[in-house]
Write an enzyme that holds these catalytic residues in place. Structure first.
Site, PDB file in Angstrom:
ATOM      1  N   SER A   1      18.818 -38.981 -95.656  1.00 30.63           N
ATOM      2  CA  SER A   1      20.092 -38.680 -96.318  1.00 30.63           C
ATOM      3  C   SER A   1      19.967 -38.867 -97.818  1.00 30.63           C
ATOM      4  O   SER A   1      19.142 -39.656 -98.298  1.00 30.63           O
ATOM      5  CB  SER A   1      21.148 -39.645 -95.777  1.00 30.63           C
TER       6      SER A   1
ATOM      7  N   LYS B   1      18.224 -45.962 -94.172  1.00 31.70           N
ATOM      8  CA  LYS B   1      17.538 -44.662 -94.193  1.00 31.70           C
ATOM      9  C   LYS B   1      16.276 -44.742 -95.059  1.00 31.70           C
ATOM     10  O   LYS B   1      15.239 -44.184 -94.717  1.00 31.70           O
ATOM     11  CB  LYS B   1      18.479 -43.570 -94.716  1.00 31.70           C
TER      12      LYS B   1
ATOM     13  N   TYR C   1      23.778 -48.250 -95.150  1.00 30.65           N
ATOM     14  CA  TYR C   1      23.300 -47.012 -94.520  1.00 30.65           C
ATOM     15  C   TYR C   1      22.141 -46.413 -95.333  1.00 30.65           C
ATOM     16  O   TYR C   1      21.089 -46.081 -94.784  1.00 30.65           O
ATOM     17  CB  TYR C   1      24.463 -46.022 -94.442  1.00 30.65           C
TER      18      TYR C   1
END
Lengths: 322, 322
Positions: free
Chosen positions: B117, B145, B141
């Site tokens: 991402s 990632k 998050y």
């Protein structure tokens, strides 16, 4: 409440305390700090010996709520490359367990100073690696250090502790015996000749690398424990300033400080494997943030050699004698 | 040996198969691939429902030795931020367990396509984020990632699998219901008005962001499964090309494609929390490597809206009607 007779000592945990940097840091801090020394092997009288990656060990270490934690424990690059599982267990899981133990201790927010490495960077490189260059490590060790840097930033951002990561240059001159690091020869070609012994140089003199003396490294760590981390913003990991020198320049320094006779103890024996590893390593940095935050490198490679002689109490050689 | 009547199908595992991208990818691949669909909830007939982070589950998934693994499973940014432990368990440990299960399967080296991402980047940013910009995420998050990207590179370097990570732009227009992502409004302000419903815009029209249609995202994943990874070198993770547009430009596109009446369904309701989160997000990329490797973005934001109408079989509105 315990009555204190003098000024209160800063309660300080050092992991990896039996390592070279750990021992020098302990010695430096011993008067002003109430030290908890930890390593997988005993790190001196009163030290704690355990495997940080074993269940429950990290919790024991932080149970006394040290104000400052220097997390130096790691297995070196060569070993992490040779033993994939051990590298991830010690260098990644051990660190994560320590961070988790801190997080789960209620109402506790220590300063965490993490010893990272320039191995978080991998070729191809720009002329000098700046503070916004991508972390694309080329070793498992570098990968593990980068992951720990990311965890340190996230745990700090969430307020679980107050972290700062320092990407230490290659330490030179490393005293004592060679370790398993592939970078060992950078110190070996200075240390062994100064001790009257032959040293093997496995790479050409044109190889450039990035150095700090043990004295400078201890200075970085001590400064990081005291710095106002509000200055760091969200980016908690810093490339430390250092000295960029070619192997040829290292040898010239050795000649100036110790003379030709000492330099003649360096034996050239090219090693393709080491050359290939070293080819992926950083050569030079533009460590602007670190400098702006008050971290200070050695002034020259000549100084790096002189500090080695002083700190290890080696009688100064006479450059004139051949 | 089983006798095959037609050309052999590519055995393909998709994790996160019940998600929006997972469903579209499954539909796209269903004819040429022997699909194993996995998610924590059932992803259709014959799918496997389990928690990838539970012991032994990853091993079961790779036991059939799929040739290609699309690892899409993750909890979204909002949830990972709200539930720290769950985020690390699903997004980091789940991925690591999958990678470990592959490593421990002897003589097996699948292509692993990992959905990363743009959240691996955090402000401050340059005008356009290049391929060598630092990964300094500002969310858990994004941290998770980034760590998975690093693991993917290291496992690939060691030869345990043949990995490629794709940093997907924000998917727009996301069909269906809003999810917990703070980026939800970027799709909502297009999707809801096109369905005749009001949509809330929590940020100013000057906010710029980076987009790809679901159709482009599926194209990236399919291309990544086939690409010659020797072209990647050691850097296995790529920023995908996309469309950089301000919210104002999104709205202009909506006006061109669907008319003023539809645009009037956007209601401005500033939200300081969302604005603060969005402030740390990427706005624009120079995705040179991705483009050179044949990854193709949408041609315009108008196209992104048109693809939404086509792919979701929404009757085209008449822009003239007001």
């Amino acid at each position: 409440m315990v009555a204190h007779l003098g000024p209160e000592l800063v309660k300080t945990l050092i992991t990896g305390a039996a390592g070279m940097i750990g021992r020098k840091l302990s010695a430096r801090l011993s008067r002003e700090h109430d030290l908890i020394l930890h390593d997988v092997v005993p790190a001196g009288p009163g030290s704690v010996a355990s495997d940080l990656s074993a269940p429950g060990e990290a919790e024991k270490l932080v149970a006394g709520r040290p104000d400052v934690i220097f997390h130096l424990a790691a297995i070196v690059s060569g070993e992490a490359e040779a033993d994939f599982e051990k590298g991830y267990r010690i260098n990644l899981d051990g660190t994560r367990l320590l961070f988790e133990a801190i997080r789960k201790t209620g109402g506790y927010k220590p300063r965490v100073v993490f010893a990272s490495s320039i191995a978080v960077f991998g070729a191809p490189f720009p002329e000098a690696i700046g503070d916004e260059f991508v972390n694309a490590p080329l070793t498992s060790y570098g990968t593990q250090k980068t992951i720990c840097e990311l965890l340190l930033s996230d745990y700090s951002r969430k307020g679980f502790f107050d972290g700062i990561g320092l990407r230490l240059p290659t330490i030179c001159v490393r005293p004592g015996k060679p370790n398993l690091a592939a970078s060992g020869f950078f110190s070996g070609i200075i240390r062994e000749p100064l001790a009257g012994q032959e040293a093997v140089l496995p790479v050409p003199e044109t190889v450039r690398h990035w150095f700090a003396s043990p004295r400078a490294a201890i200075g970085f760590l001590v400064h990081a424990a005291k710095i106002d981390t509000a200055q760091l913003g969200a980016r908690r990991n810093l490339s430390m300033p250092g000295i960029s020198a070619t192997v040829g320049e290292q040898i010239e320094s050795l000649r100036r400080v110790a003379g030709e006779k000492v330099v003649r103890l360096i034996r050239r024996q090219p090693d393709a494997t080491i050359m290939r590893i070293v080819d992926g390593w950083p050569r030079n940095f533009d460590a602007r943030r670190g400098l702006a935050l008050g971290f200070r490198a050695d002034a020259s490679f000549d100084d790096i050699i002189r500090f080695h002689l002083e700190d290890e109490k080696i009688p100064a050689p006479r450059p004139g004698s051949a």
